[in-house]
Motif scaffolding. Sequence first.
Motif, short mmCIF file in Angstrom:
data_model
loop_
_atom_site.label_atom_id
_atom_site.label_comp_id
_atom_site.label_asym_id
_atom_site.label_seq_id
_atom_site.Cartn_x
_atom_site.Cartn_y
_atom_site.Cartn_z
N TYR A 24 0.86 -1.19 0.00
CA TYR A 24 0.00 0.00 0.00
C TYR A 24 0.89 1.23 0.00
O TYR A 24 2.08 1.15 0.29
CB TYR A 24 -0.94 -0.02 1.21
N PRO A 25 0.38 2.42 -0.39
CA PRO A 25 -1.04 2.73 -0.61
C PRO A 25 -1.52 2.54 -2.06
O PRO A 25 -2.72 2.61 -2.30
CB PRO A 25 -1.11 4.23 -0.25
N TYR A 26 -0.62 2.30 -3.02
CA TYR A 26 -1.04 2.27 -4.42
C TYR A 26 -0.86 0.91 -5.10
O TYR A 26 -1.03 0.80 -6.30
CB TYR A 26 -0.29 3.35 -5.22
N GLU A 27 -0.45 -0.10 -4.35
CA GLU A 27 -0.23 -1.43 -4.90
C GLU A 27 0.73 -1.39 -6.09
O GLU A 27 0.53 -2.06 -7.09
CB GLU A 27 -1.56 -2.08 -5.28
N LEU A 28 1.78 -0.58 -5.95
CA LEU A 28 2.83 -0.55 -6.96
C LEU A 28 3.60 -1.86 -6.90
O LEU A 28 3.65 -2.53 -5.87
CB LEU A 28 3.78 0.62 -6.72
N SER A 29 4.24 -2.22 -8.01
CA SER A 29 5.02 -3.45 -8.02
C SER A 29 6.34 -3.24 -8.75
O SER A 29 6.48 -2.32 -9.57
CB SER A 29 4.24 -4.58 -8.70
N GLY A 30 7.30 -4.09 -8.44
CA GLY A 30 8.58 -4.08 -9.14
C GLY A 30 9.25 -2.73 -9.13
O GLY A 30 9.22 -1.99 -8.15
N THR A 31 9.84 -2.39 -10.27
CA THR A 31 10.61 -1.15 -10.36
C THR A 31 9.73 0.09 -10.44
O THR A 31 10.25 1.21 -10.50
CB THR A 31 11.55 -1.20 -11.58
N ALA A 32 8.41 -0.08 -10.46
CA ALA A 32 7.53 1.09 -10.35
C ALA A 32 7.64 1.71 -8.96
O ALA A 32 7.30 2.88 -8.77
CB ALA A 32 6.09 0.70 -10.63
N ILE A 33 8.13 0.94 -8.00
CA ILE A 33 8.38 1.46 -6.65
C ILE A 33 9.73 2.17 -6.67
O ILE A 33 10.73 1.59 -7.11
CB ILE A 33 8.43 0.31 -5.62
N PRO A 34 9.82 3.41 -6.21
CA PRO A 34 11.11 4.10 -6.19
C PRO A 34 12.17 3.27 -5.47
O PRO A 34 11.89 2.65 -4.44
CB PRO A 34 10.81 5.40 -5.43
#
Length: 349
Positions: A285-295
Motif C-alpha cells: 500500500y497505498p497504491y499497490e505498486l510493483s517491481g521497479t515502479a516502486i522508487p
Amino acid sequence: MQTQSDPAQELIGLVQRLSLARSLPEIQSIVRTGARRLTGADGATFVLRDGDKCFYADEDAIEPLWKGQRFPLGQCISGWAMNNRRSVAIEDIYVDERIPHAAYRPTFVKSLAMVPIRTLDPVGAIGNYWADMRRPSDHELDLLQALADSTAVAIENVQVYEQLDAARTETLQCLARAAEYRDGATYEHTERVADLAARIASELGWEPHRVALLRLAAPLHDIGKLAISDAVLLKPGRLSEQEFEQVKGHAEAGASILDGAHSDVLRMGRAIARSHHEWWDGTGYPYELSGTAIPEAGRIVALADVYDALTSPRPYKDAWTPERARDEIVALRGRQFDPDVVDAFLRLG
C-alpha cells in the motif's frame, strides 16, 4: 574564439538564470560559459576565495587552464583582483609583474581580464582569457563586473536557501523521531534504518552523494504517523480492519507533509514516505505498486525498516535474533522485497 552574441541580451539572460540557481555548482556552470560568451573569449575561469588561497573551481576554455588548483592570493591575478577589490585588464601577460609567468607558459593565454565577485568583500573572481594579444575594453570589463555582481547575489541567495532548507530538514527529522516515539520505537530506530539503508545503497553501487541524501531522507519514512490518532496507533490489541486502514494512511500522510519540497533530501524523503510499504509483488500500500515502479529508495528503506523492527524489542514483542530476521527477509525475497536489494543486504554480512 567563440561567436559573440548581443552582449546586453546575453547579460540579461545570464542574470535571469542566476536568479533561479539553487546550488553553487549550478552558478559555476552558468558563469563559466556565460562569461566566455559575453566577450567572445577563448577561456573563462570561476575562482573562489578559500581562506588565503584562490581556488580555481571551474572553467570553460579551448585548452585546460587550472581547474581544481589552488594558489596563494598574493601570487595570482585573481587574488590581486580580490585583494584590491577592482577589475584588471592585461594586454600582454608576459610584461606584467603581477602575473606568475611560470603558471601561464603551459597555457594558451596571452591577454586577460579579471573581475572580483563582490567588490565590498570579494568571495571570488571571474577571469576571461584570450589566445591573441588584445586589450580588453572598458565595456567588456563593465559586462564582466555586472555578471560578477549578479553572481555575488546568486551565491548569497543559495547560502540563505541552503540554511533555510537545512533548518526545515532538521525540523522535519525531529518530527520524524517524534512519530517513531509515539508507537514505541526510539530515536535509535530511525538512525539504524538510515545507516542500514545507506550501506545497502552503497552495496548496490549508488554514487556517494545519493547515498548521503538517502541517509538524511530515510528517517522521514514514518513521519506520517503524526497524522494517526493515539487511540489507533497505541492500541495494545489487534486492530480492526477500519483501524488498520487508518494506520495505512500514514504513508500518504507523510508524503503530504513533505509535499512541495524543493531540496533533493526532502523530495527523496517524500518518495520514501509514500512507497516504503509497497511490496515487490504489488500487494502493498497505498497504491499497490510493483517491481521497479516502486522508487528504489523506497525499496531499500522498506527492507531496512522491517529488519530493524524485527530485531528490536517492542512493547508487543521480543527482539528477533539477526539470523531469524535474515531468514525472514530471504523468505520474502521477490514478494515483499526487491530481490536485488535483498541480495545486497545479505552481502553486507
